[in-house]
Motif scaffolding. Structure first.
Motif, PDB file in Angstrom:
ATOM      1  N   SER A 128       5.276  -5.216  71.601  1.00 42.41           N
ATOM      2  CA  SER A 128       4.600  -3.928  71.578  1.00 42.41           C
ATOM      3  C   SER A 128       4.259  -3.504  70.152  1.00 42.41           C
ATOM      4  N   GLU A 129       5.184  -3.719  69.235  1.00 46.15           N
ATOM      5  CA  GLU A 129       4.946  -3.343  67.837  1.00 46.15           C
ATOM      6  C   GLU A 129       3.860  -4.217  67.217  1.00 46.15           C
ATOM      7  N   LEU A 130       3.837  -5.507  67.554  1.00 46.78           N
ATOM      8  CA  LEU A 130       2.799  -6.390  67.040  1.00 46.78           C
ATOM      9  C   LEU A 130       1.414  -5.985  67.551  1.00 46.78           C
ATOM     10  N   ILE A 131       1.340  -5.536  68.798  1.00 49.95           N
ATOM     11  CA  ILE A 131       0.061  -5.075  69.342  1.00 49.95           C
ATOM     12  C   ILE A 131      -0.412  -3.835  68.587  1.00 49.95           C
ATOM     13  N   LYS A 132       0.510  -2.943  68.256  1.00 45.52           N
ATOM     14  CA  LYS A 132       0.143  -1.766  67.462  1.00 45.52           C
ATOM     15  C   LYS A 132      -0.366  -2.183  66.085  1.00 45.52           C
ATOM     16  N   GLN A 133       0.308  -3.158  65.485  1.00 35.10           N
ATOM     17  CA  GLN A 133      -0.122  -3.633  64.169  1.00 35.10           C
ATOM     18  C   GLN A 133      -1.508  -4.289  64.251  1.00 35.10           C
ATOM     19  N   ARG A 134      -1.743  -5.035  65.334  1.00 43.15           N
ATOM     20  CA  ARG A 134      -3.048  -5.676  65.499  1.00 43.15           C
ATOM     21  C   ARG A 134      -4.152  -4.635  65.669  1.00 43.15           C
ATOM     22  N   THR A 135      -3.874  -3.602  66.444  1.00 49.43           N
ATOM     23  CA  THR A 135      -4.856  -2.534  66.623  1.00 49.43           C
ATOM     24  C   THR A 135      -5.145  -1.839  65.299  1.00 49.43           C
ATOM     25  N   ALA A 136      -4.078  -1.572  64.535  1.00 51.07           N
ATOM     26  CA  ALA A 136      -4.258  -0.930  63.226  1.00 51.07           C
ATOM     27  C   ALA A 136      -5.057  -1.828  62.282  1.00 51.07           C
ATOM     28  N   LYS A 137      -4.799  -3.124  62.330  1.00 53.59           N
ATOM     29  CA  LYS A 137      -5.528  -4.067  61.471  1.00 53.59           C
ATOM     30  C   LYS A 137      -7.008  -4.116  61.856  1.00 53.59           C
ATOM     31  N   ALA A 138      -7.270  -4.134  63.146  1.00 49.44           N
ATOM     32  CA  ALA A 138      -8.664  -4.149  63.605  1.00 49.44           C
ATOM     33  C   ALA A 138      -9.390  -2.874  63.183  1.00 49.44           C
ATOM     34  N   ASN A 139      -8.716  -1.734  63.297  1.00 50.08           N
ATOM     35  CA  ASN A 139      -9.334  -0.472  62.889  1.00 50.08           C
ATOM     36  C   ASN A 139      -9.575  -0.428  61.378  1.00 50.08           C
ATOM     37  N   GLN A 140      -8.646  -1.020  60.630  1.00 51.47           N
ATOM     38  CA  GLN A 140      -8.833  -1.069  59.179  1.00 51.47           C
ATOM     39  C   GLN A 140     -10.056  -1.903  58.821  1.00 51.47           C
ATOM     40  N   ASP A 188      -4.940 -12.249  58.645  1.00 53.15           N
ATOM     41  CA  ASP A 188      -3.870 -11.385  59.174  1.00 53.15           C
ATOM     42  C   ASP A 188      -4.049 -11.171  60.671  1.00 53.15           C
ATOM     43  N   LEU A 189      -5.291 -10.929  61.080  1.00 46.88           N
ATOM     44  CA  LEU A 189      -5.574 -10.699  62.496  1.00 46.88           C
ATOM     45  C   LEU A 189      -5.270 -11.946  63.320  1.00 46.88           C
ATOM     46  N   ARG A 190      -5.631 -13.118  62.812  1.00 41.75           N
ATOM     47  CA  ARG A 190      -5.335 -14.378  63.521  1.00 41.75           C
ATOM     48  C   ARG A 190      -3.830 -14.593  63.636  1.00 41.75           C
ATOM     49  N   HIS A 191      -3.103 -14.259  62.567  1.00 39.67           N
ATOM     50  CA  HIS A 191      -1.645 -14.427  62.592  1.00 39.67           C
ATOM     51  C   HIS A 191      -1.016 -13.522  63.650  1.00 39.67           C
ATOM     52  N   LEU A 192      -1.476 -12.279  63.743  1.00 40.04           N
ATOM     53  CA  LEU A 192      -0.945 -11.360  64.755  1.00 40.04           C
ATOM     54  C   LEU A 192      -1.281 -11.856  66.161  1.00 40.04           C
ATOM     55  N   ASP A 193      -2.478 -12.381  66.344  1.00 40.58           N
ATOM     56  CA  ASP A 193      -2.857 -12.947  67.648  1.00 40.58           C
ATOM     57  C   ASP A 193      -1.922 -14.094  68.044  1.00 40.58           C
ATOM     58  N   GLN A 194      -1.602 -14.937  67.084  1.00 38.93           N
ATOM     59  CA  GLN A 194      -0.721 -16.076  67.357  1.00 38.93           C
ATOM     60  C   GLN A 194       0.686 -15.615  67.714  1.00 38.93           C
ATOM     61  N   ARG A 195       1.186 -14.614  67.000  1.00 40.63           N
ATOM     62  CA  ARG A 195       2.531 -14.102  67.276  1.00 40.63           C
ATOM     63  C   ARG A 195       2.599 -13.484  68.673  1.00 40.63           C
ATOM     64  N   ILE A 196       1.572 -12.709  69.031  1.00 35.50           N
ATOM     65  CA  ILE A 196       1.559 -12.075  70.356  1.00 35.50           C
ATOM     66  C   ILE A 196       1.455 -13.137  71.449  1.00 35.50           C
TER      67      ILE A 196
END
Length: 348
Positions: A128-140, A188-196
């Protein structure tokens, strides 16, 4: 005097205990260190006594430790203990409040979680926290490229497709310095996708290892994510006397407001575990859309409800029904029966 009930106020390194006898006379108050508090408790408190703890960080761990030593453990939500705190807040007063609260006949208790439940819950919390981070990264990324006149359509999938075009486009006005920054953000976005994705695979593996989770996946709108989240929350279902009680703790039942003999039934209360409520509603939404044109009992129930209520009401009603059925499957150790699932459930 023999100690019959003890309230324990947990902290990081110092624990406050408050013990009373069978007549509710205070006979033991002490401040104990983390490294020796269990030994001191065993020396002063007989086996079989009730130990009350607020359901906070570390409470489930200590609950398992105390149960293994022969004590009856009662975990309580902090908001139910707060009204019993007298005078100023202190560890001593908190321990006394816990001891008093656990003696109330109408008090609600939290079932201690097993290590397996906490493992599952940890995976969900991290995901759940990684999804929040991914959303924040996409918005950034969207915000930064917008300053250069570039706009991506809605959806993270379209953003992933747009990133290579922006990085490779020679005439889009991006400077070499910003391209380097954007390349790092894309990584960073690819890394978060892989972790999720890795955690999604972990949850799928858990379903194969846990028979209870396998039974839950037979429910409409329940996949590996929801099934494992339900197992983490319910365990064997012993913490609730009926399925409705579980639905109430998830905030899936109507909020009630009554005064002066006038009662008002409002929308759902949205209390309790927001994460589990959210995934149940998402699963129910998929099940409601998939029910169109189907003739099985549950689909007929959904379609009949859609004829007289708004789709969002039907989705929440199905999430409520799913929560109740999940409790029944786990509590009674039974398989899903489509005909049994069509028992009447009130629309929200």
């Amino acid at each position: 005097m023999k100690i019959s009930r003890v309230g324990v106020d947990l902290a990081k390194n110092v624990y406050q205990v408050h013990g009373v006898d069978a007549r509710d006379h205070v006979v033991w108050q002490k401040r104990l260190r983390r490294d020796n508090w269990l030994g001191e408790l065993q020396r002063c408190v007989p086996e079989g006594a009730e130990i009350g703890i607020e359901a906070c960080a570390g409470a489930h761990h200590w609950g398992r430790e105390l149960v293994a030593r022969g004590y009856q453990v009662k975990l309580m939500a902090p908001q139910f203990v707060k009204p019993y705190v007298k005078s100023n807040k202190s560890d001593r007063n908190d321990a006394a409040a816990i001891c008093e609260a656990m003696s109330r006949p109408s008090m609600r208790f939290v079932a201690p979680k097993s290590t397996e439940q906490q493992d599952i819950q940890a995976v969900h919390r991290v995901r759940s926290e990684l999804i929040k981070q991914r959303t924040a990264k996409a918005n950034q990324i969207r915000g930064l490229v917008g300053e250069y006149g570039l706009v991506a359509p809605l959806g993270i999938h379209t953003l992933r497709k747009a990133l290579p075009r922006w990085l490779e486009g020679a005439d889009n006005g991006l400077s070499s310095r910003f391209r380097r920054l954007l390349a790092g953000l894309a990584e960073d976005l690819r890394h978060l996708d892989q972790r999720i994705k890795m955690l999604d695979g972990e949850l799928t593996s858990m379903v194969k290892e846990i028979p209870a989770a396998q039974r839950l996946t037979t429910l409409n709108g329940v996949g590996p994510i929801i099934a494992t989240a339900l197992v983490a929350a319910l365990g064997t279902g012993e913490g609730f006397s009926r399925g409705r009680d579980f639905a109430v703790t998830l905030g899936l039942t109507p909020k009630h407001h009554g005064t002066g003999g006038k009662d008002r039934i409002l929308g759902i209360s949205k209390r309790g575990d927001a994460y589990l409520r959210t995934v149940l509603i998402h699963g129910a939404r998929a099940a409601v859309y998939a029910a169109k044109g189907k003739t099985d009992p549950l689909s007929r129930w959904i379609n009949a409800l859609l004829e007289r209520r708004h789709a969002n009401v039907v989705i929440v009603a199905l999430a409520n029904k799913t929560a109740r059925m999940a409790w029944a499957l786990l509590r009674h150790d039974r398989d899903y029966d489509a005909d049994w699932s069509t028992a009447t459930a009130p629309a929200q």
